[in-house]
Design an enzyme around this catalytic site. Sequence first.
Site, PDB file in Angstrom:
ATOM      1  N   GLU A   1       0.768  -1.144   0.279  1.00  0.00           N
ATOM      2  CA  GLU A   1       0.494   0.177  -0.556  1.00  0.00           C
ATOM      3  C   GLU A   1       0.717   1.237   0.224  1.00  0.00           C
ATOM      4  O   GLU A   1       0.659   2.180   0.792  1.00  0.00           O
ATOM      5  CB  GLU A   1      -0.686  -0.089   1.374  1.00  0.00           C
ATOM      6  CG  GLU A   1      -1.679  -1.381   1.441  1.00  0.00           C
ATOM      7  CD  GLU A   1      -2.577  -0.818   2.412  1.00  0.00           C
ATOM      8  OE1 GLU A   1      -2.052  -0.707   3.065  1.00  0.00           O
ATOM      9  OE2 GLU A   1      -3.014  -2.561   2.394  1.00  0.00           O
TER      10      GLU A   1
ATOM     11  N   GLU B   1      -6.338 -10.476  -1.641  1.00  0.00           N
ATOM     12  CA  GLU B   1      -7.117 -10.099   0.427  1.00  0.00           C
ATOM     13  C   GLU B   1      -9.073 -10.200  -0.249  1.00  0.00           C
ATOM     14  O   GLU B   1      -8.774  -8.893   0.282  1.00  0.00           O
ATOM     15  CB  GLU B   1      -6.829  -8.947  -0.001  1.00  0.00           C
ATOM     16  CG  GLU B   1      -5.074  -9.214   0.729  1.00  0.00           C
ATOM     17  CD  GLU B   1      -5.024  -8.043   1.740  1.00  0.00           C
ATOM     18  OE1 GLU B   1      -5.296  -6.634   2.392  1.00  0.00           O
ATOM     19  OE2 GLU B   1      -3.438  -7.822   1.997  1.00  0.00           O
TER      20      GLU B   1
END
Length: 366
Positions: free
Chosen positions: A160, A265
Amino acid sequence: MKSMRYSLAAALLALGATANAADSPATLKSAFQDYFMMGVALNQRQFTEQDTNGAALVKLQFNSVSPENVMKWQSLHPRLGPDGYNFGPADRYVEFGEKNGMFIVGHTLVWHSQTPRWVFEGEGTNAITREVVLQRMRDHILTVVGRYKGRIKAWDVVNEALNEDGSLRPSPWYRAIGEDYIAKAFEYAHEADPDAELRYNDYSIENEPKRNGVIALVKKLQAQNVPISGLGSQTHANLTQPSAELLDAALTAFAGLRLPISITELDVNASQRGQRNQSADVSQNAQAVGGDVVDAANQKLADQYASLFRVFLKHHRNIKLVTFWGLTDRDSWRRFGTPLLFDGAWKPKPAFDAVIAEAMKAGDAK
Ligand code: 9MR
């Protein structure tokens, strides 16, 4: 062979029967075996087998595992100094994966979240410097990746690092080291385990500005011979986003990077609030409340899962792994959005059948 194996499940589905995880011939890992591995993020109760039903379901359905929390910096390395590591839970996690012959993922080495403050602070009265933070990052990566060398097959090295507009997030890593913190993290991980797949992992990267940011970042790293060897697309979805068109366009663009893609995810938020805000940023974890799922949530969830898997199957040559971010709705960080294939009683939901049905359709079309 393949169509014969699934003909019983297909017949059951045609009769409207629900595939039961306990006695159905179709499991996620078997149904998708010609396309990609199927993974699940585990919590501690599952990999220690305290949650006996959960552990059994994991073994039945999946051939890859990710650690939902136990390998984050805060869990593994809460304190400064040589005694600052805590490997117990992570060791148990890896043992569980090995015992069951699974592809074991490590998550995550360098992230703006769940990293203790000391990492970015000077000792005593000393001001913090770039060199000290780089040294701490290197020690952490060499220690952690080195400990599981050859056993953990893929690492989320940097997690991220991008903003929604594709620019670099001003994370504590960026502020302390500068933009080459990303390249350094991959170099240290490669030094520790030259055979591990080293992934860049992020969420909402289907959206065009962020997609372009990821592509530019990866190309730049590749041009510098940085040892990045995988792309992780988290795919925290809701009932409409990403659409099939958006996902297809993104996966087509990512294929140009010539890296194996992992969906890392996956979950689909069915809460009302989750339809307004899709972000997976931990700071925005919509504190949904029980009872706020949309009408006909089970059916809409099944439809969105079918749509996502149709696109994953279309791109199966570039996708090596699809991992769900949790086993049952009760385990999920988004539990009020009932986002997974199994309910809190470990029973498959209509979304499970829908996902299996997509694999069977793809097999029949072959
Ligand atoms: O699911 C995880 C949740 O249990 C943790 O509290 C949270 C903070 O560590 O992280 C969640 O997982 C995140 C993952 O590590 C990175 N991408 C976003 C995920 C959801 O927030």
